[in-house]
Design an enzyme around this catalytic site. Structure first.
Site, PDB file in Angstrom:
ATOM      1  N   ASN A 208       0.812  -1.233   0.000  1.00 26.48           N
ATOM      2  CA  ASN A 208       0.000   0.000   0.000  1.00 26.48           C
ATOM      3  C   ASN A 208       0.841   1.276   0.000  1.00 26.48           C
ATOM      4  OD1 ASN A 208      -1.685  -1.879   2.367  1.00 26.48           O
ATOM      5  ND2 ASN A 208      -2.562  -1.568   0.344  1.00 26.48           N
ATOM      6  N   GLY A 250       6.047  -0.689  -2.765  1.00 31.82           N
ATOM      7  CA  GLY A 250       5.674  -2.095  -2.651  1.00 31.82           C
ATOM      8  C   GLY A 250       4.265  -2.343  -3.144  1.00 31.82           C
ATOM      9  N   ASP A 251       3.737  -1.414  -3.919  1.00 34.16           N
ATOM     10  CA  ASP A 251       2.371  -1.601  -4.407  1.00 34.16           C
ATOM     11  C   ASP A 251       2.237  -0.912  -5.759  1.00 34.16           C
ATOM     12  OD1 ASP A 251      -0.581  -1.830  -4.492  1.00 34.16           O
ATOM     13  OD2 ASP A 251      -0.374  -2.367  -2.385  1.00 34.16           O
ATOM     14  N   ASP A 252       1.064  -0.409  -6.064  1.00 37.75           N
ATOM     15  CA  ASP A 252       0.843   0.133  -7.403  1.00 37.75           C
ATOM     16  C   ASP A 252       1.605   1.426  -7.620  1.00 37.75           C
ATOM     17  OD1 ASP A 252      -0.953  -1.912  -7.582  1.00 37.75           O
ATOM     18  OD2 ASP A 252      -2.680  -0.650  -7.136  1.00 37.75           O
TER      19      ASP A 252
END
Ligand SMILES: *[C@@H]1O[C@H](CO)[C@@H](O)[C@H](O)[C@H]1NC(C)=O
Ligand SMILES: *[C@@H]1O[C@H](CO)[C@@H](O)[C@H](O)[C@H]1NC(C)=O
Ligand SMILES: *[C@@H]1O[C@H](CO)[C@@H](O)[C@H](O)[C@H]1NC(C)=O
Ligand SMILES: *[C@@H]1O[C@H](CO)[C@@H](O)[C@H](O)[C@H]1NC(C)=O
Ligand SMILES: *[C@@H]1O[C@H](CO)[C@@H](O)[C@H](O)[C@H]1NC(C)=O
Ligand SMILES: *[C@@H]1O[C@H](CO)[C@@H](O)[C@H](O)[C@H]1NC(C)=O
Length: 331
Positions: A208, A250-252
């Site tokens: 996130n 660590g996400d989009d």
């Protein structure tokens, strides 16, 4: 009676005159270790955030509570960093943050609103998110969207705003969000969520930490639709531009156009689409240009199975905010 009325009017005029004449530049320096800079930053923005220039000199500003900058026809020279205290329990209290991003009820600790402004951080300033404290805290706890982790930098209700050469060090959660805004340019954005806690080596402990979330851009969507229908791009300026982005997460890492480097994470996501049954999500005319996807050392950041992926929901509704029913894409 009459005299006092005249005096009153004269004072009013003087007041208006004085406000026009007040200094148009406010300069702030960090107070130093152990001191709280929140009030002096707020005071400078209150005095010079409308029709003025606010200069925050180099160094770190200790920000201990949520903060809004209301900027109108003004410039902020942010040579240093706003350092948001690493107090997880404090920020997780809903009263400590804003809830301007109603989708998923996300929290924000820093909101910029207003019109016709430029924030230039000269690649020497921006935000220190102290994300490591958060990633380690959540390393062995379960997380969900909307659990109160703050978005590092939120633009809300902005018209004609520019953010330049801005650095966000270790965002705890999403790095950027722009909501209910039009004509926004981000030119030069750096976000870096890199875990350094050896306990979590080889795991994606920074979920996130998305690069950018574009939320509720009604103007953008409707204007673009209209422009497309007529075939004439007369509403060209009603948009959000992301130029020269460098995101480690660590996400989009969502990008629209121009010189975007995604290091690790899940790459560029289109979605999640259809998360809310009553909110149709239509993504149209998405252009991605000059994007570079970089796989990192998997001991540091194991994700990046693909450079771009489409996330859609399965049609089942689970909980609030709704999460995927298994099988479909989530997040
Ligand atoms: C920030 O301010 C708080 C409250 O005054 C203080 O306790 C803390 O030590 C300060 N932090 C830094 C890094 O100076
Ligand atoms: C938040 O503030 C409200 C109103 O002041 C108060 O009733 C509530 O208990 C507070 N919540 C927390 C978690 O502190
Ligand atoms: C979670 O990890 C921390 C170290 O980061 C440790 O102190 C704590 O005991 C762990 N908690 C659980 C429930 O495993
Ligand atoms: C957005 O800002 C304008 C002024 O620029 C204000 O009139 C309006 O109430 C704001 N809207 C919201 C939803 O805050
Ligand atoms: C991101 O931060 C990590 C840890 O501080 C560092 O090793 C890495 O070089 C940074 N990445 C970029 C692109 O600056
Ligand atoms: C992208 O970077 C290249 C080279 O670094 C530069 O020439 C170009 O103007 C940049 N594009 C934008 C849209 O900023």
């Amino acid at each position: 009676m009459k005299l006092s009325l005249v005096v009153y009017i004269a004072t009013g005029l003087l007041g208006a005159f004085a406000s026009k004449m007040r200094p148009t530049t406010c300069t702030v320096r960090p107070l130093g270790a152990g001191k709280d800079d929140t009030s002096q930053v707020e005071t400078a923005i209150a005095r010079c955030g409308h029709y003025g220039t606010t200069v925050l000199g180099p160094g770190e500003y200790n920000i201990t509570r949520k903060m809004t900058w209301d900027l109108v026809s003004s410039k902020v020279d942010l040579h240093g960093y706003l350092n948001f205290i690493p107090d997880v329990q404090y920020w997780l209290n809903a009263n400590s943050t804003y809830r301007v991003v109603f989708i998923q009820d996300q929290a924000s600790w820093f909101v910029v609103t207003g019109k016709d402004f430029v924030i230039d951080a000269y690649n020497t300033g921006g935000i220190i998110g102290n994300g490591q404290t958060w990633w380690s805290f959540y390393g062995n706890r379960s997380r969900s969207d909307g659990d109160g982790r703050p978005i590092a930098f939120t633009l809300s209700n902005v018209t004609r705003g520019t953010v330049k050469n801005f650095r966000i060090e270790s965002q705890p959660f999403w790095c950027n969000t722009v909501a209910d805004s039009s004509d926004v340019v981000y030119d030069g954005m750096y976000c870096n969520a890199t875990n350094q806690d050896p306990l979590y080596a080889g795991q994606n402990v920074v979920p996130n930490t998305d690069g950018q979330r574009l939320i509720r851009l009604h103007i953008l969507v409707s204007q673009l639709t209209r422009a497309t229908a007529t075939g004439i791009d007369t509403y060209r300026s009603d948009n959000v531009k992301l130029l020269n982005w460098d995101i480690t997460c660590g996400d989009d890492c969502l990008a629209i156009k121009g010189n975007v480097t995604c290091r690790g994470g899940n790459g560029i996501a289109v979605g999640s689409l259809g998360q809310y049954v009553d909110l149709p999500d239509i993504v149209d005319h998405l252009m991605i240009e000059d994007a570079k996807m970089v796989r990192l050392d998997p001991q540091v950041q194991p994700n990046m199975g693909s450079g771009l992926y489409l996330k859609t929901w399965t049609g089942t509704v689970n909980g609030v905010p709704p999460t995927g029913g298994g099988g479909g894409g989530g997040g």
